[in-house]
Design a protein around this motif. Structure first.
Motif, PDB file in Angstrom:
ATOM      1  N   ALA A 198       1.172  -0.913  -0.650  1.00  6.75           N
ATOM      2  CA  ALA A 198      -0.364  -0.093  -0.077  1.00  6.75           C
ATOM      3  C   ALA A 198       0.907   1.010  -0.122  1.00  6.75           C
ATOM      4  O   ALA A 198       2.092   1.234   0.128  1.00  6.75           O
ATOM      5  CB  ALA A 198      -1.009  -0.226   1.429  1.00  6.75           C
ATOM      6  N   PRO A 199       0.237   2.710  -0.894  1.00  2.00           N
ATOM      7  CA  PRO A 199       1.268   4.170  -0.482  1.00  2.00           C
ATOM      8  C   PRO A 199       1.810   4.157   0.679  1.00  2.00           C
ATOM      9  O   PRO A 199       1.180   4.195   2.130  1.00  2.00           O
ATOM     10  CB  PRO A 199       0.358   4.469  -1.238  1.00  2.00           C
ATOM     11  CG  PRO A 199      -1.002   4.204  -1.324  1.00  2.00           C
ATOM     12  CD  PRO A 199      -0.795   2.210  -0.717  1.00  2.00           C
ATOM     13  N   SER A 200       2.778   4.432   1.038  1.00  2.00           N
ATOM     14  CA  SER A 200       3.267   4.628   2.641  1.00  2.00           C
ATOM     15  C   SER A 200       2.674   5.960   2.631  1.00  2.00           C
ATOM     16  O   SER A 200       1.974   7.156   1.912  1.00  2.00           O
ATOM     17  CB  SER A 200       4.306   5.879   2.300  1.00  2.00           C
ATOM     18  OG  SER A 200       5.396   4.398   1.993  1.00  2.00           O
ATOM     19  N   ILE A 201       2.410   6.776   3.704  1.00  3.02           N
ATOM     20  CA  ILE A 201       1.337   7.606   4.228  1.00  3.02           C
ATOM     21  C   ILE A 201       2.674   8.611   5.863  1.00  3.02           C
ATOM     22  O   ILE A 201       3.224   7.236   6.276  1.00  3.02           O
ATOM     23  CB  ILE A 201      -0.136   7.163   5.045  1.00  3.02           C
ATOM     24  CG1 ILE A 201      -0.496   6.034   5.459  1.00  3.02           C
ATOM     25  CG2 ILE A 201      -1.273   7.364   3.695  1.00  3.02           C
ATOM     26  CD1 ILE A 201      -1.023   5.698   6.367  1.00  3.02           C
ATOM     27  N   ASP A 202       1.506   8.944   6.443  1.00  2.00           N
ATOM     28  CA  ASP A 202       2.892   9.393   7.758  1.00  2.00           C
ATOM     29  C   ASP A 202       1.897   9.191   8.627  1.00  2.00           C
ATOM     30  O   ASP A 202       0.404   9.172   8.115  1.00  2.00           O
ATOM     31  CB  ASP A 202       3.075  11.213   7.396  1.00  2.00           C
ATOM     32  CG  ASP A 202       1.002  12.258   7.371  1.00  2.00           C
ATOM     33  OD1 ASP A 202       0.218  11.726   7.186  1.00  2.00           O
ATOM     34  OD2 ASP A 202       1.600  13.132   7.084  1.00  2.00           O
TER      35      ASP A 202
END
Length: 71
Positions: free
Chosen positions: A34-38
């Motif tokens: 999954a795309p990286s998030i903060d």
């Protein structure tokens, strides 16, 4: 004569399956993560930031971004 036939059959089989092998390997590769998030985005989506000791990474658990790696 039989030895030549077996050798020829093996050569044809390898010639046919050789180019197919990388495509088959790519099809069975692990899914893209999954795309990286903060961390703030994870918590805003009602998730929690947790450490994965097996992989040594932080991930979002629960909420709308479940399973996303934390950057």
């Amino acid at each position: 004569m039989r030895t030549r036939l077996v050798g020829f059959t093996a050569a044809v089989t390898l010639a046919v399956l050789g180019p197919v092998s990388p495509a088959a390997h790519a099809a069975l590769a692990a899914p893209t993560p999954a795309p990286s998030i903060d961390g703030r985005t994870c918590e805003d989506g009602t998730g929690t930031v947790e450490y994965e000791p097996n992989t040594g990474t932080w991930v979002c658990v629960g909420g709308t971004h479940d399973g996303s790696p934390i950057i």
